[in-house]
Design an enzyme around this catalytic site. Structure first.
Site, PDB file in Angstrom:
ATOM      1  N   ASP A 229       5.725  62.148 -11.000  1.00  0.00           N
ATOM      2  CA  ASP A 229       4.807  62.750 -11.971  1.00  0.00           C
ATOM      3  C   ASP A 229       4.084  63.906 -11.289  1.00  0.00           C
ATOM      4  O   ASP A 229       4.615  64.491 -10.348  1.00  0.00           O
ATOM      5  CB  ASP A 229       3.844  61.693 -12.515  1.00  0.00           C
ATOM      6  CG  ASP A 229       3.401  61.983 -13.950  1.00  0.00           C
ATOM      7  OD1 ASP A 229       2.872  63.083 -14.176  1.00  0.00           O
ATOM      8  OD2 ASP A 229       3.592  61.132 -14.829  1.00  0.00           O
ATOM      9  N   HIS A 252       6.150  66.779 -11.128  1.00  0.00           N
ATOM     10  CA  HIS A 252       5.834  67.571 -12.316  1.00  0.00           C
ATOM     11  C   HIS A 252       4.873  68.714 -12.010  1.00  0.00           C
ATOM     12  O   HIS A 252       4.267  69.272 -12.914  1.00  0.00           O
ATOM     13  CB  HIS A 252       5.240  66.673 -13.400  1.00  0.00           C
ATOM     14  CG  HIS A 252       6.212  65.683 -13.947  1.00  0.00           C
ATOM     15  ND1 HIS A 252       5.881  64.789 -14.946  1.00  0.00           N
ATOM     16  CD2 HIS A 252       7.523  65.437 -13.646  1.00  0.00           C
ATOM     17  CE1 HIS A 252       6.935  64.034 -15.222  1.00  0.00           C
ATOM     18  NE2 HIS A 252       7.935  64.419 -14.440  1.00  0.00           N
TER      19      HIS A 252
END
Length: 416
Positions: A229, A252
């Site tokens: 993430d 991310h």
């Protein structure tokens, strides 16, 4: 007589100096002294609690809580409360801390049950060492929310949490495979983290590297973060955040937000991200807000940043919406303004290199881009493909120097 008096005075002064030096010598307490086994299988939670009580209750100016090198310590959720007699405490972690691998064996009756290791109410704390924290999140990631209600219902589950504290320094540690967020910094100020190594598989859900919320004067530097993430996520109530020399990827990217979910008023301001490198990440630098929210994201600078095979290097997205739902346009939005992108270069593996999707009712303003060069490239090679930009509802904004790809909604600032 005078010489003898001087000698006596010198002797007394030297004796006082020796006592002073001894008085400031740190008191070191090893978790093994409190009965920790350190074989990676025995539960050492109580030994850690007892060792902390010894440090916390001691009449000393300096205390060191030591987790020794060469041993593995299995511990259940722990909370270290900083309301102690010593004013300066160091947590020296050179060994390996291991969380329970099976969710059913997670034992916690504490208010911070969702976190594994929590430090709260400190004013002056050093957490350092060459050791590592193994969250053993694999079984948690595999579970659906029907089986895993505790983790799914919590938006703040962290492997390592700094709460309601100030003047905290963290350095040298490695965090591996946290159940959810690796490190959480909440309601704290003057927190400095450096030389950290954070890692989890690329497909591990919600394993943000560092999450910052309701905190001020936070510095994250010289660290490597590889997760499933956000490498770093900056949430509501954060200001004066400095991020420097971060290697991010996979993951991310570095995100501001998301802000304004369910119509809430949320704010982030005065964030500097400098000299970060992104490798094979889904996003690069991103500002993300929910439709219908309130508040602002402003005074944010992204400078001297490199990208390699990043799908979406530059993003502002004011249209966040729950997945698989058709969301209508709202008349309110989190305001995005005073954003600088300066000297961002590298390659993208996606079609859209710059994406500025701003609210029609509350447009983004004062967006500045200077010296941007984003080429289409894979494995270090630049190809003939031409990355594009997408721009919606951006006003009073401009570019300067070379900006590629061209961003149509920015006004060219001429130099004279």
């Amino acid at each position: 007589m005078i010489n003898m008096g001087l000698k006596m005075l010198f002797s007394i002064s030297f004796f006082q100096w020796v006592l002073l030096v001894q008085s400031v010598e740190p008191f070191v307490y090893d978790v093994n002294f409190a009965g920790a086994v350190g074989d990676g299988e025995s539960d050492d939670t109580e030994a850690f609690k007892n060792a902390w009580n010894v440090i916390c209750c001691s009449h000393i100016p300096l205390g060191i809580f030591r987790v020794p090198y060469g041993q593995k310590f299995l511990v259940q959720p722990l909370t270290f409360n900083g309301e102690c007699r010593p004013k300066n405490i160091t947590i020296q972690i050179d060994g390996i801390l291991i969380a329970p691998s099976d969710p059913s064996s997670w034992k916690c009756n504490d208010a911070n049950c969702n976190n594994w290791i929590t430090f709260q109410h400190f004013d002056g704390l050093v957490i350092q060492g060459s050791g590592s924290l193994h969250g053993q999140g694999q079984k948690w990631w595999q579970m659906g929310c029907m089986q895993n209600k505790v983790l799914c219902s919590s938006q703040k589950a962290a492997g390592f949490a700094i709460l309601d504290s100030k003047n905290v320094h963290i350095s040298g540690l490695t965090s591996v495979d946290s159940r959810k967020w690796h490190i959480s910094i909440e309601r704290s100020s003057s927190v400095h983290a450096s030389n950290l190594n954070i890692k989890a598989p690329e497909d591990s859900p919600n394993t943000d590297g560092i999450r910052i919320q309701h905190s001020t004067n936070v510095t994250i530097s010289s660290s490597t973060i590889k997760t499933g993430d956000d490498c770093i996520g900056i949430g509501d109530g954060s200001k004066y955040i400095n991020i420097n020399r971060i290697l991010c990827g996979p993951g991310h990217g570095i995100s501001i937000g998301s802000l304004g979910e369910n119509g809430r008023s949320e704010t982030v301001e005065y964030v500097n991200v400098r000299r970060a490198s992104f490798y094979t990440t889904e996003n690069g630098v991103r500002i993300k807000t929910w439709q219908g929210g309130h508040g602002y994201a402003r005074h944010i600078r992204f400078e001297h940043i490199s990208f390699s095979r990043v799908i979406r290097p530059i993003i502002i997205d004011q249209y966040s919406c729950p997945p698989y739902q058709h969301c209508k346009n709202y008349s309110t939005a989190v305001e995005v303004s005073n954003i600088l992108y300066n000297d961002l270069k590298g390659t993208t593996s996606g079609e859209i290199a710059v994406e500025l999707l701003c609210s029609e009712s509350v447009p983004c303003k004062n967006i500045r881009m200077k010296d941007i060069q984003l080429d289409y490239g894979i494995n270090g090679k630049i190809y003939d493909g031409h990355p594009k930009s997408h721009c919606l509802s951006v006003v009073q904004s401009w570019d300067e120097g070379n900006v590629y790809p061209n961003v149509a909604c920015l006004t060219k600032k001429l130099s004279y």
